[in-house]
Design a protein around this motif. Structure first.
Motif, PDB file in Angstrom:
ATOM      1  N   MET A 167      -1.489 147.759   0.361  1.00 42.01           N
ATOM      2  CA  MET A 167      -1.195 146.608  -0.484  1.00 42.01           C
ATOM      3  C   MET A 167      -2.198 146.568  -2.097  1.00 42.01           C
ATOM      4  SD  MET A 167      -0.894 142.052  -1.042  1.00 42.01           S
ATOM      5  CE  MET A 167       0.557 142.760   0.142  1.00 42.01           C
ATOM      6  N   PRO A 168      -1.633 147.184  -3.237  1.00 44.54           N
ATOM      7  CA  PRO A 168      -2.487 146.756  -4.225  1.00 44.54           C
ATOM      8  C   PRO A 168      -2.618 145.493  -4.735  1.00 44.54           C
ATOM      9  CG  PRO A 168      -0.920 148.477  -4.892  1.00 44.54           C
ATOM     10  CD  PRO A 168      -0.491 147.640  -3.909  1.00 44.54           C
ATOM     11  N   ILE A 169      -4.217 144.895  -4.803  1.00 37.55           N
ATOM     12  CA  ILE A 169      -4.639 144.013  -5.175  1.00 37.55           C
ATOM     13  C   ILE A 169      -5.726 143.736  -6.293  1.00 37.55           C
ATOM     14  CG2 ILE A 169      -4.395 142.739  -2.942  1.00 37.55           C
ATOM     15  CD1 ILE A 169      -7.459 142.846  -2.403  1.00 37.55           C
ATOM     16  N   PHE A 170      -5.417 142.108  -7.843  1.00 39.89           N
ATOM     17  CA  PHE A 170      -6.541 142.612  -8.427  1.00 39.89           C
ATOM     18  C   PHE A 170      -8.057 142.368  -7.692  1.00 39.89           C
ATOM     19  CE2 PHE A 170      -3.246 139.972 -10.630  1.00 39.89           C
ATOM     20  CZ  PHE A 170      -3.130 140.060 -11.703  1.00 39.89           C
ATOM     21  N   HIS A 171      -9.065 143.103  -8.824  1.00 37.21           N
ATOM     22  CA  HIS A 171     -10.327 143.933  -8.252  1.00 37.21           C
ATOM     23  C   HIS A 171     -11.095 141.794  -8.350  1.00 37.21           C
ATOM     24  CE1 HIS A 171     -14.230 144.904  -8.327  1.00 37.21           C
ATOM     25  NE2 HIS A 171     -14.416 146.523  -7.144  1.00 37.21           N
ATOM     26  N   PRO A 172     -11.711 142.542  -7.409  1.00 35.14           N
ATOM     27  CA  PRO A 172     -12.513 140.384  -8.121  1.00 35.14           C
ATOM     28  C   PRO A 172     -13.082 140.706  -8.671  1.00 35.14           C
ATOM     29  CG  PRO A 172     -13.460 141.323  -5.703  1.00 35.14           C
ATOM     30  CD  PRO A 172     -12.451 142.678  -6.324  1.00 35.14           C
ATOM     31  N   SER A 173     -13.647 141.349  -8.964  1.00 34.32           N
ATOM     32  CA  SER A 173     -14.748 141.921 -10.894  1.00 34.32           C
ATOM     33  C   SER A 173     -13.629 141.202 -11.855  1.00 34.32           C
ATOM     34  CB  SER A 173     -14.948 142.817 -11.552  1.00 34.32           C
ATOM     35  OG  SER A 173     -15.908 142.917  -9.962  1.00 34.32           O
ATOM     36  N   TYR A 174     -12.562 141.600 -11.970  1.00 33.63           N
ATOM     37  CA  TYR A 174     -11.055 140.730 -12.954  1.00 33.63           C
ATOM     38  C   TYR A 174     -10.982 139.288 -12.822  1.00 33.63           C
ATOM     39  CZ  TYR A 174      -6.945 140.020 -15.134  1.00 33.63           C
ATOM     40  OH  TYR A 174      -5.057 140.295 -15.778  1.00 33.63           O
TER      41      TYR A 174
END
Ligand code: URA
Ligand code: URA
Length: 213
Positions: A167-174
């Protein structure tokens, strides 16, 4: 596990986890070895049901030799904890690159290719049921997809040639740059994704209990 994922040849794939790690720690396959302080190989239990793959070490990681220990890492720790995934015991964490790109620039395709055999060997030893890909560079390295993360996130796919759920997820830096939590926001969407991931982890745990019972 089928062999077609594991394209790097027998050398790396026949090594033990510790041998792969030792090879990474002295790697000089790309120019990043000239500017790194520490190689950030990755850490967590081996094997482990769930693995997260980020982009590349930042300044804090380069200093400490551990993945996701800076501000993004602290947010990641909280996000995981919100669905009762505790670091370091419950998840194996690595990056597409083991060395920090200068000024945190994006990984270059050649760097990701040079580093891929390490990641591939890590996947082989960790034997995850679930892989989370944090951000576009991880999606690009692992799924070879250029689709925007906003389109792919939250959707299960399989790691090609394997039975591993990805599963792709948003990067925490984003998420640090987009801190609102309103319905439909990146943080809110990530929360939905993580609840889905928790459900899948519980399912695999239950299957194992049935197998062992
Ligand atoms: N960002 C990443 O992608 N990986 C780290 O380890 C730290 C920050
Ligand atoms: N763009 C990225 O590179 N990563 C994200 O997680 C979201 C947008």
């Amino acid at each position: 596990m089928p062999n077609d994922l594991f394209s790097s040849g027998p050398d790396m794939l026949n090594m033990s986890y510790e041998e792969v790690k030792a090879a990474a720690l002295k790697c000089a396959k790309c120019d990043l070895h000239k500017t790194r302080n520490k190689v950030v190989f990755g850490s967590g239990p081996v094997p482990c049901d769930i693995m997260l793959i980020g982009e590349a070490p930042g300044a804090d990681e380069d200093e400490q030799g551990e993945p996701f220990v800076g501000r993004a890492g602290q947010l990641l720790t909280q996000i995981l904890l919100s669905v009762d995934i505790k670091r370091p015991d419950d998840i194996y964490i690595a990056n597409t690159l083991k060395c920090r790109p200068p000024d945190n620039r994006a990984p270059l395709p050649d760097e990701q290719s040079a580093c891929w055999p390490f990641l591939e060997a890590q996947i082989k030893h960790v034997k995850p049921r679930i892989i989370l890909l944090a951000g576009a560079p991880a999606v690009k390295a692992v799924l070879k997809s250029q689709e925007p993360i906003s389109k792919l996130r939250g959707k299960w796919t399989k790691l090609p040639g394997t039975d591993i759920s990805v599963m792709p997820i948003f990067h925490p830096s984003y998420l640090l740059r987009n801190a609102q939590k309103t319905k439909g926001s990146p943080k809110w969407l990530t929360w939905q994704d993580m609840k889905e991931v928790r459900g899948a982890l519980d399912y695999f745990k239950k299957l194992r209990e049935l197998d062992n019972g």
